[in-house]
Design a protein around this motif. Structure first.
Motif, PDB file in Angstrom:
ATOM      1  N   CYS A  84       4.924  36.468 -14.015  1.00 44.03           N
ATOM      2  CA  CYS A  84       4.786  37.383 -12.747  1.00 44.03           C
ATOM      3  C   CYS A  84       5.368  37.406 -11.245  1.00 44.03           C
ATOM      4  CB  CYS A  84       3.504  36.415 -12.057  1.00 44.03           C
ATOM      5  SG  CYS A  84       2.660  37.388 -11.106  1.00 44.03           S
ATOM      6  N   CYS A  88       1.518  34.118  -5.053  1.00 47.52           N
ATOM      7  CA  CYS A  88       0.036  33.525  -4.529  1.00 47.52           C
ATOM      8  C   CYS A  88       0.130  32.808  -4.628  1.00 47.52           C
ATOM      9  CB  CYS A  88      -0.912  34.112  -5.857  1.00 47.52           C
ATOM     10  SG  CYS A  88      -0.324  35.882  -5.630  1.00 47.52           S
ATOM     11  N   TYR A  90      -2.476  29.998  -4.561  1.00 53.25           N
ATOM     12  CA  TYR A  90      -3.181  29.438  -4.842  1.00 53.25           C
ATOM     13  C   TYR A  90      -3.270  29.136  -6.961  1.00 53.25           C
ATOM     14  CZ  TYR A  90      -5.196  34.163  -5.834  1.00 53.25           C
ATOM     15  OH  TYR A  90      -5.332  35.520  -5.901  1.00 53.25           O
ATOM     16  N   CYS A  91      -2.132  30.095  -7.472  1.00 60.46           N
ATOM     17  CA  CYS A  91      -2.134  30.515  -8.741  1.00 60.46           C
ATOM     18  C   CYS A  91      -1.319  29.510  -8.883  1.00 60.46           C
ATOM     19  CB  CYS A  91      -1.702  32.149  -8.917  1.00 60.46           C
ATOM     20  SG  CYS A  91      -1.602  32.127 -10.510  1.00 60.46           S
ATOM     21  N   ASN A  94       2.817  31.774 -10.035  1.00 59.24           N
ATOM     22  CA  ASN A  94       3.106  32.325  -9.105  1.00 59.24           C
ATOM     23  C   ASN A  94       4.808  32.167  -9.825  1.00 59.24           C
ATOM     24  OD1 ASN A  94       4.955  31.514  -6.486  1.00 59.24           O
ATOM     25  ND2 ASN A  94       3.492  30.408  -5.406  1.00 59.24           N
ATOM     26  N   GLU A 182     -10.522  38.043  -5.710  1.00 60.41           N
ATOM     27  CA  GLU A 182      -9.816  36.630  -5.153  1.00 60.41           C
ATOM     28  C   GLU A 182     -10.764  36.386  -3.515  1.00 60.41           C
ATOM     29  OE1 GLU A 182      -8.744  35.727  -7.193  1.00 60.41           O
ATOM     30  OE2 GLU A 182      -6.867  36.718  -8.532  1.00 60.41           O
ATOM     31  N   ILE A 260     -12.083  27.606  -7.584  1.00 57.20           N
ATOM     32  CA  ILE A 260     -10.191  26.891  -7.887  1.00 57.20           C
ATOM     33  C   ILE A 260     -10.091  25.786  -8.801  1.00 57.20           C
ATOM     34  CG2 ILE A 260      -8.101  25.822  -6.637  1.00 57.20           C
ATOM     35  CD1 ILE A 260      -8.829  27.640  -4.198  1.00 57.20           C
ATOM     36  N   HIS A 263      -3.889  23.320 -10.671  1.00 61.76           N
ATOM     37  CA  HIS A 263      -2.459  24.806 -11.556  1.00 61.76           C
ATOM     38  C   HIS A 263      -1.664  23.952 -10.693  1.00 61.76           C
ATOM     39  CE1 HIS A 263      -3.879  25.673  -7.207  1.00 61.76           C
ATOM     40  NE2 HIS A 263      -2.671  26.738  -7.236  1.00 61.76           N
ATOM     41  N   GLN A 336      -2.237  28.015 -17.126  1.00 62.76           N
ATOM     42  CA  GLN A 336      -2.902  29.059 -15.225  1.00 62.76           C
ATOM     43  C   GLN A 336      -3.305  27.823 -14.972  1.00 62.76           C
ATOM     44  OE1 GLN A 336      -5.027  32.270 -15.279  1.00 62.76           O
ATOM     45  NE2 GLN A 336      -4.001  33.550 -13.338  1.00 62.76           N
TER      46      GLN A 336
END
Length: 367
Positions: A84, A88, A90-91, A94, A182, A260, A263, A336
């Motif tokens: 990726c 981000c 929250y991910c 990232n 999102e 959420i 992660h 993820q």
């Protein structure tokens, strides 16, 4: 008019004032109607409407049976890659997170396809991280050519594509699209998408419509609950779904209410959202768009997913792994996010049957 222009009229809307104005009589009047408008939908998302969840549930149940019957479509995700280029907050994918990255080659994709197909699945969702360099459209098309030998329905959840690119993947055999905005609040969106192409709010917002134009059979949207106050995000998602359903009636519109999950990385700026909130959101969606599809993934617990079935759920995942090649290639990449419902496919099927519903593995195919 684009959805961005349509949604912008609520940019400075005073949600608190509106919610405080809702009375018991308002909710009762709305529940007595055959068809509700967008402000009535928002009223059903209000704190006042929490007192009427049983009434909402009874009506949503009737509408779901009328429009969708007792069929629950089954699918499982297949992660092709986790490279990726976005940062981000929250991910787990990232680009700055130090996780194990991996990408399946075509032989590995076929191995995954065989394993998943042998479980009985005929509906699959393929996912990647958002990197057009690591997983270009040509790679997606080649993967679809392999998967078509094993699956009747192939959906994608990848980075947003241009109109030409969506046309290309549809021609290759893709018939479903999942794109989560999102978070619809534009300021929060800019804050949590720190860097990368995903920072382009409007390009992502218009992606589901480009999918509809390319004649995807079904399009699935949603907000990641927890990035903003859930009522506002639920309202925006409902507006978006209704906009698309009204404009493209031949497309089956679906909404997912993901929240959420743990992660890789740290993200603490989370707005609270509980099971009751999601129930209210799902019920209000059903009353706004009676034919809407509602997908509940293994992000949610087994008990909660089972309890949602009679309330209008139409699609559920099972045997989910958020690792690349998670059905055959173990520990070659980091997931993820963590799933909550870790039951086997048979256990999920038994729960659906116990509720009096029928799990469906195939309900459509190209002719």
């Amino acid at each position: 008019m684009s959805f961005y222009e349509y949604y912008n009229k609520y940019k400075n809307f005073n949600y608190e004032k509106f919610f405080n104005s809702i009375s018991d009589d308002d909710i009762k009047r709305i529940l007595a109607k055959d068809k509700i408008n967008e402000e009535e939908f928002l009223a059903l998302l209000s704190p006042k409407a929490e007192q009427y969840l049983e009434n909402m549930a009874q009506k949503a149940h009737r509408l779901a049976l009328q429009n969708n019957g007792k069929a629950i479509e089954m699918f499982t995700p297949l992660y092709l890659a986790n490279y990726c280029v976005n940062k981000c907050a929250y991910c787990g994918f990232n680009c700055e997170n130090r996780i194990k990255r991996n990408k399946l080659n075509m032989d590995e994709i076929e191995e995954e396809a065989k394993a998943i197909s042998n479980m009985g699945f005929r509906n699959i969702l393929i996912l990647t991280g958002e990197s057009a360099k690591a997983t270009p459209v040509s790679y997606i098309v080649d993967a679809v050519k392999v998967l078509k030998k094993y699956f009747q329905c192939i959906s994608i959840e990848i980075y947003p594509l241009t109109q030409e690119e969506y046309n290309r993947v549809v021609e290759a055999g893709v018939d479903g699209l999942t794109v989560y905005q999102e978070v619809y609040d534009e300021q929060i969106y800019d804050k949590v998408h720190i860097a990368g192409p995903k920072k382009n709010y409007k390009f992502r917002l218009d992606a589901p419509e480009r999918g509809c134009i390319s004649r995807m059979r079904n399009v699935n949207i949603g907000a990641l609950l927890g990035l903003n106050e859930w009522r506002r995000e639920g309202f925006a998602t409902g507006l978006h779904a209704k906009y698309l359903q009204d404009k493209y009636p031949d497309v089956d519109m679906n909404v997912s209410p993901p929240r959420i999950r743990p992660h890789a990385g740290v993200f603490e700026d989370v707005y609270p959202v509980n099971d009751k909130n999601i129930v209210q959101y799902v019920l209000a969606l059903r009353l706004l768009i009676p034919r809407i599809g509602i997908t509940i993934s293994t992000r949610e617990s087994a008990e909660f997913r089972d309890n949602l079935i009679p309330l209008g759920v139409t699609k559920m995942s099972a045997e989910s792994s958020t690792e690349v090649g998670g059905h055959t290639v173990k520990n070659e990449s980091d997931p993820q996010f963590d799933t909550a419902d870790k039951r086997s496919l048979d256990e999920v099927l038994n729960s659906i049957l116990t509720k009096g519903y029928e799990p469906i593995f195939k309900n459509w195919m190209h002719i």
